[in-house]
Design an enzyme around this catalytic site. Structure first.
Site, PDB file in Angstrom:
ATOM      1  N   LYS A  84       0.811  -1.223   0.000  1.00 20.95           N
ATOM      2  CA  LYS A  84       0.000   0.000   0.000  1.00 20.95           C
ATOM      3  C   LYS A  84       0.842   1.269   0.000  1.00 20.95           C
ATOM      4  CE  LYS A  84      -0.527  -0.842   4.914  1.00 20.95           C
ATOM      5  NZ  LYS A  84      -0.080  -2.243   4.847  1.00 20.95           N
ATOM      6  N   GLU A  88      -5.189  -6.094  -4.876  1.00 16.50           N
ATOM      7  CA  GLU A  88      -6.346  -6.189  -3.983  1.00 16.50           C
ATOM      8  C   GLU A  88      -5.926  -6.247  -2.518  1.00 16.50           C
ATOM      9  OE1 GLU A  88      -9.832  -5.709  -3.008  1.00 16.50           O
ATOM     10  OE2 GLU A  88      -9.915  -6.459  -5.065  1.00 16.50           O
ATOM     11  N   GLY A 100      -7.196  -6.080   3.462  1.00 19.26           N
ATOM     12  CA  GLY A 100      -6.986  -7.521   3.578  1.00 19.26           C
ATOM     13  C   GLY A 100      -7.839  -8.349   2.643  1.00 19.26           C
ATOM     14  N   ILE A 147     -10.993  -8.382   2.208  1.00 19.09           N
ATOM     15  CA  ILE A 147     -12.255  -7.810   1.731  1.00 19.09           C
ATOM     16  C   ILE A 147     -12.137  -7.460   0.248  1.00 19.09           C
ATOM     17  CG2 ILE A 147     -13.944  -5.979   2.043  1.00 19.09           C
ATOM     18  CD1 ILE A 147     -12.837  -5.601   4.872  1.00 19.09           C
ATOM     19  N   LYS A 169      -3.997   3.779   2.202  1.00 15.91           N
ATOM     20  CA  LYS A 169      -5.154   3.078   1.649  1.00 15.91           C
ATOM     21  C   LYS A 169      -6.176   4.061   1.091  1.00 15.91           C
ATOM     22  CE  LYS A 169      -4.414  -0.704   4.896  1.00 15.91           C
ATOM     23  NZ  LYS A 169      -4.869  -1.365   6.147  1.00 15.91           N
TER      24      LYS A 169
END
Length: 429
Positions: A106, A130, A135, A137, A206
């Protein structure tokens, strides 16, 4: 099914990397069926080769990550070492030598995502990530693909499990910040140095990634306003409960009402108990997405840990391998909108301000006058006093951060205001 395997180079074999390797081995047959060809580890780059790594052939382990990604037979490089360098150089080298990349990095993507996407496009390769946000999700792919035909207006989320655990503990037990942090550390939810989490750096990275994808605009880490949570107190939680709220560290990415700009920010905020994010407990993550056509969507699940993050990495690996077999690439960077990122001073929201004031007549009138002079409308006021001292809690209607800052500066100059105990935004209306 093609019998020749697709070869995967794994950079990093810590908590996440070792779990990726384990799943690749134990689920090899299923993965082959889903992809259309077997996948096998071509090598594992580590810093400490002498460490025993269960389930990994020692012959695959190397300390020369550069040589590994330069191998012409590697189809996909999985990067889970984190940090800026050498990850950045290794990823660009992988593209140059014909490999696609799956990353969970990230910090690097928030800082240099545009350059990495450009390198992937130049060499006709995939860049999937992803696992870099929330994580296990599924979040990036829905934003990038499922909602590609929609207009996303807001992304509001809890994207750091450590901070959510700490704040949830403060809320449910009345513990102070340090006490809750100590418990999170003892249970393994917080690092020995929790700065990246509690000061909002992790969530800000993020937020930059999410805002860029959601608004088709390049948003870098430096564009994200960041405020940590170390100043949140048990008294703030008591005030929040009196308002029917709780407190969360939120990542908030918004499109301006006129559509001409975007904002991205991370900070603690009060959120109504009626909002779905208020019920997210422990170390879980959840992200609330608002769009024109789909309306309100919520994505919820474990946001960190070896197995959840490895699940997201493997999902990307399957997608990239399928693309490889089909001679295609998936979605790249979409930054056509190129919207400006507005500074925090222009952000409009509600505020909860707690003041320590003298307990005497006329104080409330003085405070109300200051708010009015700065164009900040008051929603509610609550005052409690004893022995010549009092606390005054003001909740505003929506106001800009700049106007609120001017208001607070003027309040500090009043001789009846002893101090500003706390200022907190109120979100999720």
């Amino acid at each position: 099914m093609r019998t020749r395997p697709l070869k995967v180079a794994l950079l990093g074999c810590g908590v996440v990397g070792s779990e990726v390797a384990r799943i690749m081995t134990t689920h090899a047959d299923d993965l082959a069926q889903r992809i259309g060809a077997p996948v096998e580890l071509a090598g594992v780059a580590v810093r400490r080769p002498s460490k025993v790594r269960e389930g990994i052939d020692p012959g695959l382990v190397t300390t020369d990550a550069t040589a590994l990604v330069k191998r012409g037979d590697v189809d996909v490089v999985v990067e889970v070492i984190g940090g800026i360098e050498p990850a950045r150089s290794l990823i660009t080298t992988a593209f140059e030598h014909g490999a696609s990349v799956v990353s969970a990095n990230k910090a690097l993507l928030a800082q240099d995502g545009a350059a990495l996407h450009a390198a992937a496009e130049e060499h006709g390769r995939d860049l999937y990530y992803e696992a870099a946000v929330a994580g296990a999700i599924p979040l990036i792919r829905p934003l990038r693909e499922s909602l590609a035909g929609d207009k996303v207006n807001r992304v509001l989320g809890i994207v750091n499990g450590t901070t959510n655990f700490i704040l949830d503990k403060m809320d449910s037990t009345g513990a102070g910040y340090q006490e809750a942090l100590d418990e999170a550390t003892a249970l393994g939810y917080a690092e020995a140095d929790p700065t990246a989490d509690v000061e909002g750096f992790d969530a800000a990275a993020k937020a930059a990634i999410l805002a860029g994808i959601a608004f088709h605009t390049r948003v870098r880490l430096d564009d994200v306003y960041r405020e940590g949570m170390a100043e949140v107190t048990a008294a703030d939680f008591r005030s929040a409960k009196e308002m029917g709220c709780t407190i969360k560290l939120l990542a908030i990415c918004e499109r301006a009402a006129d559509g001409g700009s975007v904002t991205a920010r991370v900070h603690p905020a009060m959120i109504p108990l009626s909002h779905p994010l208020a019920s997210v407990r422990g170390a879980y993550n959840a992200v609330f997405v608002e769009s024109d056509a789909a309306g309100q969507l919520m994505f919820y699940g474990p946001g960190a840990g070896g197995s959840p993050t490895a699940s997201a990495v493997l999902g990307d690996l399957v997608a990239v391998c399928r693309n490889r077999l089909n001679g295609a690439t998936g979605p790249g960077e979409s930054a056509y909108a190129a919207l400006p990122v507005s500074p925090m001073g222009e952000v409009v929201t509600r505020y909860h301000i707690s003041l320590d004031v003298a307990d005497k007549p006329g104080v409330l009138a003085q405070v109300a006058t200051v708010f009015a002079e700065h164009g900040v409308s008051i929603d509610t006021v609550r005052q409690q006093g004893k022995d010549g001292e009092a606390s005054l809690v003001v909740v505003t209607h929506r106001a800009s951060d700049a106007s609120l800052s001017g208001t607070v500066e003027a309040l500090r100059k009043l001789d009846t205001v002893r101090g500003v105990a706390s200022i907190m935004r109120v979100e999720g209306e």
